[in-house]
Design a protein around this motif. Structure first.
Motif, PDB file in Angstrom:
ATOM      1  N   HIS A  97       1.149  -0.696   0.123  1.00 36.93           N
ATOM      2  CA  HIS A  97      -0.166  -0.108   0.067  1.00 36.93           C
ATOM      3  C   HIS A  97       1.192   1.479  -0.143  1.00 36.93           C
ATOM      4  CE1 HIS A  97       0.361   2.171   4.184  1.00 36.93           C
ATOM      5  NE2 HIS A  97       0.477  -0.047   4.613  1.00 36.93           N
TER       6      HIS A  97
ATOM      7  N   ASP B 244       5.095  -4.932   3.599  1.00 41.53           N
ATOM      8  CA  ASP B 244       4.131  -3.868   4.497  1.00 41.53           C
ATOM      9  C   ASP B 244       4.985  -4.040   5.462  1.00 41.53           C
ATOM     10  OD1 ASP B 244       2.803  -1.621   5.826  1.00 41.53           O
ATOM     11  OD2 ASP B 244       0.693  -3.093   5.418  1.00 41.53           O
TER      12      ASP B 244
ATOM     13  N   ASP C  36       6.338   3.041   6.611  1.00 46.09           N
ATOM     14  CA  ASP C  36       5.076   2.572   6.951  1.00 46.09           C
ATOM     15  C   ASP C  36       4.298   2.902   5.597  1.00 46.09           C
ATOM     16  OD1 ASP C  36       2.592   1.420   6.630  1.00 46.09           O
ATOM     17  OD2 ASP C  36       2.250   1.864   8.896  1.00 46.09           O
ATOM     18  N   ASN C  37       4.206   2.733   4.986  1.00 43.95           N
ATOM     19  CA  ASN C  37       4.239   1.862   3.278  1.00 43.95           C
ATOM     20  C   ASN C  37       6.001   2.042   2.618  1.00 43.95           C
ATOM     21  OD1 ASN C  37       4.907  -1.106   3.277  1.00 43.95           O
ATOM     22  ND2 ASN C  37       3.413  -0.893   2.215  1.00 43.95           N
TER      23      ASN C  37
HETATM   24 ZN   LIG Z   1       1.341  -0.762   6.583  1.00 47.80          ZN
END
Ligand SMILES: [Zn+2]
Length: 446
Positions: free
Chosen positions: A132, A212, A152-153
């Motif tokens: 993501h 992730d 993140d991320n």
């Molecule tokens: Zn994440």
């Protein structure tokens, strides 16, 4: 010696043109091509947009999700222009919401590339890696505060772009989708969209990974761990019928969901090409209390894993328990050399699997109450299959402990090996020793 040297030179000069062609690219070559500097550049650039919250500014050229998305689209487009690149750009705009983490209807875009497979018989099969690209601050609804999301991320997106760079000219048997997904912090909206779109197009996902948080080495206690990564997966299928559940319980394969086999596969491959690095097959489906993007694929029956750094820096994560305080998920938290190792694991593992023959079907086990286990299976219509591998481990084992290769066949008796103490699986093999994912028995005969 002089004569032999001269003879060697003469032979090499006389060699046909084909013999002087560059040797085929090996998995080791691919691992070497992964560059830390490119990973850092991606993370720095994505963090520079201030926030990539799903509902942040869509039109600014400097800040917010729109600017980040347009930059990403440009990077992906450039990857399709690399000399020899076979990559095809992939872009999918959709709307989502309102929902629990999305107060209003919103426009979202998944961005990525497709590396097309070369086996026309398997044109409807693919591997998928997602990461993501959105970010969030402490409050998942806060679209305006800084949320640089370096680890993140942006780290996952950097891994994705690097995989695309390294694999651009490869010719795998089945396609590989590398997709930066939207709306991750809003409930894996982009992954859900991708999974349903692939399903609607009749694409069977043979394996998928969600990258992730793949760039931090600092643990909550201040200690560093750059020598390991985690592979989370389902021990039992996310979806199974009562009948399947009954057979699974009879077979004792509660540690052998297809995602778990993919995790073991990535470990076996990755640890060959990344020295002094441990791929830890966690015997749980995700971090405690979390369920990542892989879940939308595993719910559809695909083998899925979540790939993450070994240590979670709780005081620098998006939800760090300091409401209103500025995010600490900055590029300074990102360790590019470490991320390169995880990238090598996924690049080699997915390339090997994408080049492997189709896996066995209808695997069954019998021989209970006798000294000899018997396995049988059906081989798919894939002329590349030259043999099979039978994997075995004791029932208290985590990793496969033995692998025996056999010429092409559809059953095998294992003399002197009973069924009670061991778990079995079967994989197919081609002439270059590429192996499919192992498949554990799905039926049992007494
Ligand atoms: Zn994440």
């Amino acid at each position: 010696m002089r004569f032999l040297a001269c003879l060697g030179l003469a032979l090499s000069l006389a060699a046909p043109v084909a013999a002087r062609q560059p040797p085929p690219v090996t998995l080791q070559d691919l691992a070497v091509k992964v560059e830390s500097a490119r990973l850092s550049r991606t993370v720095d650039r994505l963090a520079s947009f201030g926030t990539r919250h799903t509902l942040s500014d869509p039109v600014s050229t400097r800040r917010g999700i729109g600017a980040a998305r347009r930059w990403l689209a440009g990077e992906l487009q450039a990857l399709t222009q690399i000399p020899g690149s076979r990559l095809v750009q992939f872009e999918d705009a959709f709307t989502a919401g309102p929902g629990p983490l999305l107060p209003a209807r919103a426009d979202l875009v998944n961005l990525g590339v497709l590396l097309p497979g070369t086996d026309l018989r398997r044109a409807r099969q693919a591997l998928v890696v997602v990461a993501h690209y959105d970010s969030r601050s402490n409050n998942a609804m806060d679209a305006s505060s800084d949320a640089p999301g370096a680890v993140d991320n942006a780290s996952g997106v950097a891994l994705l772009l690097e995989m695309a760079t390294v694999l651009a000219a490869e010719k795998p048997a089945v396609s590989i989708y590398l997709v930066a997904t939207a709306g991750g912090a809003q409930g894996a909206l982009g992954s859900a969209r991708l999974a349903s779109r692939l399903k609607a197009e009749g694409i069977e996902v043979l394996g998928m990974a969600a990258a992730d948080c793949v760039g931090n080495i600092l643990g909550p206690d201040g200690g560093k761990n750059g020598g390991a990564m985690r592979l989370f997966s389902d021990g039992v299928p996310a979806q199974e019928s009562e009948g399947q559940k009954k057979v699974r319980e009879l077979l004792g394969t509660e540690n052998d969901g297809s995602g778990r086999e993919l995790a073991r596969y990535l470990k076996r491959c990755g640890e060959r090409f990344v020295e002094n690095f441990e791929c830890v097959v966690m015997l749980r489906r995700d971090r405690l209390g979390y369920l990542g993007e892989q879940a939308v694929f595993t719910r559809e029956g695909a083998p899925g894993v979540r790939v993450s750094e070994y240590a979670d820096p709780f005081d620098r994560m998006a939800q760090d328990g300091r409401p209103g305080a500025p995010s600490r998920d900055l590029p300074s938290s990102f360790d590019a050399g470490y991320c390169a190792k995880i990238t090598r694991v996924l690049t080699t593992g997915f390339r090997q699997l994408a080049g492997a023959p189709a896996g066995p079907q209808n695997v069954g086990l019998s021989g209970c109450g006798t000294p000899d286990a018997k396995l049988w299976w059906t081989l798919p219509d894939d002329p590349r299959i030259t043999g099979v591998v039978i994997y075995r481990r004791r029932a208290d084992g985590v990793q496969w402990q033995q692998a025996r290769a056999f010429p092409k066949c559809e059953s095998q008796v294992l003399p002197g090996i009973g069924t009670d103490n061991d778990v079995f699986a079967v994989a197919t093999l081609d002439a270059q020793n590429n192996e499919s994912l192992p498949v554990t028995p799905g039926s049992i005969e007494y």
